[in-house]
Scaffold this motif. Sequence first.
Motif, short mmCIF file in Angstrom:
data_model
loop_
_atom_site.label_atom_id
_atom_site.label_comp_id
_atom_site.label_asym_id
_atom_site.label_seq_id
_atom_site.Cartn_x
_atom_site.Cartn_y
_atom_site.Cartn_z
N ARG A 21 0.89 -1.08 0.10
CA ARG A 21 -0.06 0.01 -0.17
C ARG A 21 0.56 1.17 -0.02
O ARG A 21 0.31 2.35 -0.05
CB ARG A 21 -1.09 -0.07 1.11
CG ARG A 21 -2.00 -1.22 1.53
CD ARG A 21 -2.48 -1.76 0.25
NE ARG A 21 -3.52 -0.69 -0.34
CZ ARG A 21 -4.04 -0.76 -1.51
NH1 ARG A 21 -4.18 -1.94 -2.23
NH2 ARG A 21 -5.06 -0.10 -1.89
N VAL A 54 -0.64 4.66 10.20
CA VAL A 54 -1.67 3.56 10.39
C VAL A 54 -1.13 2.92 11.52
O VAL A 54 -0.08 2.25 11.82
CB VAL A 54 -1.91 2.61 9.41
CG1 VAL A 54 -0.76 1.89 8.67
CG2 VAL A 54 -3.30 1.70 9.64
N TYR A 81 -5.26 6.73 9.67
CA TYR A 81 -5.73 5.42 9.50
C TYR A 81 -5.47 4.43 10.49
O TYR A 81 -4.62 4.43 11.34
CB TYR A 81 -5.32 4.80 8.02
CG TYR A 81 -5.65 5.86 6.96
CD1 TYR A 81 -6.90 5.80 6.29
CD2 TYR A 81 -4.59 6.53 6.65
CE1 TYR A 81 -7.32 6.61 5.26
CE2 TYR A 81 -4.78 7.44 5.39
CZ TYR A 81 -6.09 7.36 4.62
OH TYR A 81 -6.44 8.34 3.84
N LEU A 83 -6.12 -0.01 11.11
CA LEU A 83 -6.33 -1.20 10.55
C LEU A 83 -6.66 -2.53 11.48
O LEU A 83 -5.83 -2.61 12.49
CB LEU A 83 -5.32 -1.80 9.49
CG LEU A 83 -5.48 -2.97 8.88
CD1 LEU A 83 -6.55 -3.10 7.80
CD2 LEU A 83 -4.28 -3.45 8.15
N THR A 90 -9.73 -7.92 6.78
CA THR A 90 -8.96 -6.70 7.03
C THR A 90 -9.80 -5.49 6.90
O THR A 90 -10.50 -5.29 6.02
CB THR A 90 -7.74 -6.62 6.30
OG1 THR A 90 -7.98 -6.58 4.85
CG2 THR A 90 -6.61 -7.76 6.31
N TRP A 92 -10.34 -1.51 7.31
CA TRP A 92 -9.58 -0.12 7.24
C TRP A 92 -10.59 0.98 7.93
O TRP A 92 -11.74 0.79 7.43
CB TRP A 92 -9.10 0.18 6.02
CG TRP A 92 -7.87 -0.49 5.45
CD1 TRP A 92 -7.89 -1.68 4.62
CD2 TRP A 92 -6.35 -0.05 5.44
NE1 TRP A 92 -6.47 -2.16 4.40
CE2 TRP A 92 -5.86 -1.14 5.04
CE3 TRP A 92 -5.91 0.89 6.24
CZ2 TRP A 92 -4.25 -0.87 4.77
CZ3 TRP A 92 -4.52 1.10 6.16
CH2 TRP A 92 -3.63 0.23 5.49
N ASN A 103 -9.33 0.02 0.84
CA ASN A 103 -7.97 0.11 1.08
C ASN A 103 -7.41 1.28 0.68
O ASN A 103 -7.29 1.68 -0.52
CB ASN A 103 -7.43 -1.21 0.55
CG ASN A 103 -7.98 -2.40 0.97
OD1 ASN A 103 -8.47 -2.31 2.15
ND2 ASN A 103 -7.60 -3.44 0.47
#
Length: 467
Positions: A21, A54, A81, A83, A90, A92, A103
């Motif tokens: 990502r 994140v 963010y 997660l 998963t 987010w 995502n």
Amino acid sequence: MTIQFNEKSMEIEIVKILKERGLPVVKQEVRMNNKIVDLVGYTVTPDNELVPQVVVEIKLQPTMSAQKQLMSYAEIFQTPYALLVTPDRTIWFETDTFLPIENPTFKTEKIFVEDLQEIERTFHVLLDAFRGDMPPQNSWLIILQGLLTRSYLQKNESLEQWHEMDQNKFYDLLETTIYQHYGIDQYVEKQIIGERNFKHFIWKLGEIPATHPLYGQLMINLIERNNFHGEYLTSPTVRELFAGIINSLNLNSLSVLDMGVGYGSIAHSLINSNLNIKKLTAIELNKSTANYFKMLSVISGHKNTHTISGDALEPNNSLNTLYDVVVVDPPFGKVQKMKDEYFRYSVTNKGKRKFLETSELFLERATEMVLPGGYVVALVTESFLFSETAQITRSLLKERMIVEAIISLPPHTLKPYTGIKVNLLVLRRKTSNKEKADNLFLANCESVEQFSEAVEGYKNWKNGGYS
């Protein structure tokens, strides 16, 4: 995504997702305000600052309490963010609203972290991870081999292959290609580790540059702090003293010979502090140690080094030129077995001397290898300066060299490697037999903290001032 629930195994898979990502750095078990979050992903600024983007928590179920915990972590780390990861999902979240989102992708200004403290932390994280797989004195080697592999891949513009490595590919590449490419003439020492730890190794080394000018010095620091192989190291204060004195000589485009380089404590300090070194030749008796110095030079990107595996005291050892500066950091002690090749040295009195320090042979050899007007910078024992048995060597130095400086070092200088009291000599090769010394710089350092004062004093003395 379906993953059998094992938090540690899941970490590796989540790290892969985060990096895909666009997050170049991912840390595990990050602590802040007495809270520990499973993973934090970062981008890197041009100033090597890590910016948290994140926070990640791995849970068995996406319960409300798990989401609240994740929300509190996001507030603490101030990430945009969050997660939440479970074995089959998963999720987010955007932390402003804490609503689920698609995502996200991230933009980072640098793909590696180059901050030296962060690089050192990476090394120590790996050392800790390897504790159950191998003896501590072997763990630094796999880090060195990993950096060497990354250097090779970068040189061949194939660094992306690093993240595809398993242990078989890793050691096959070292054995069939990399050692041969860099002229490392020894077998590949294989440190077999658990599969998860190997993936962790790939992950963490992948976050730092393939080469860095200070890698060699950082690896030596790692070896020192863990008390590995002290016989091939020079204490940090002494190597900085050597570098400071040699840099004070103000020589341009100089060539340097290190007569017993070991892992390169002094050599790396010199190269990193003096841009005027056009070539540093390093000779080391122990073949494996010479190869390790060569590896450390490669990962540091030092292209101006040349490594010779051999005896600096023997005439046929590829030392076929003279140098501006010769570094002498010899093994201390008496010569245990006099080789026939050593009888040619004047200090042996044709092999008749029964008590001869190794450093005396190194000193005579150094006077042969230095250019007229060039310098020998050498450590000698206190007894060498005053003992009757070393008079023949002192006379030889007086005949060939100008003694510019004698810097007395405190008794604990070389600890923990040895407790011998030593002095640093700065000798200049005479340009004619008639040349005489005008004066002499003397310094008595009662503590290692005074080394910098000695360097400044010598520099001032060289420039015509008074110490």
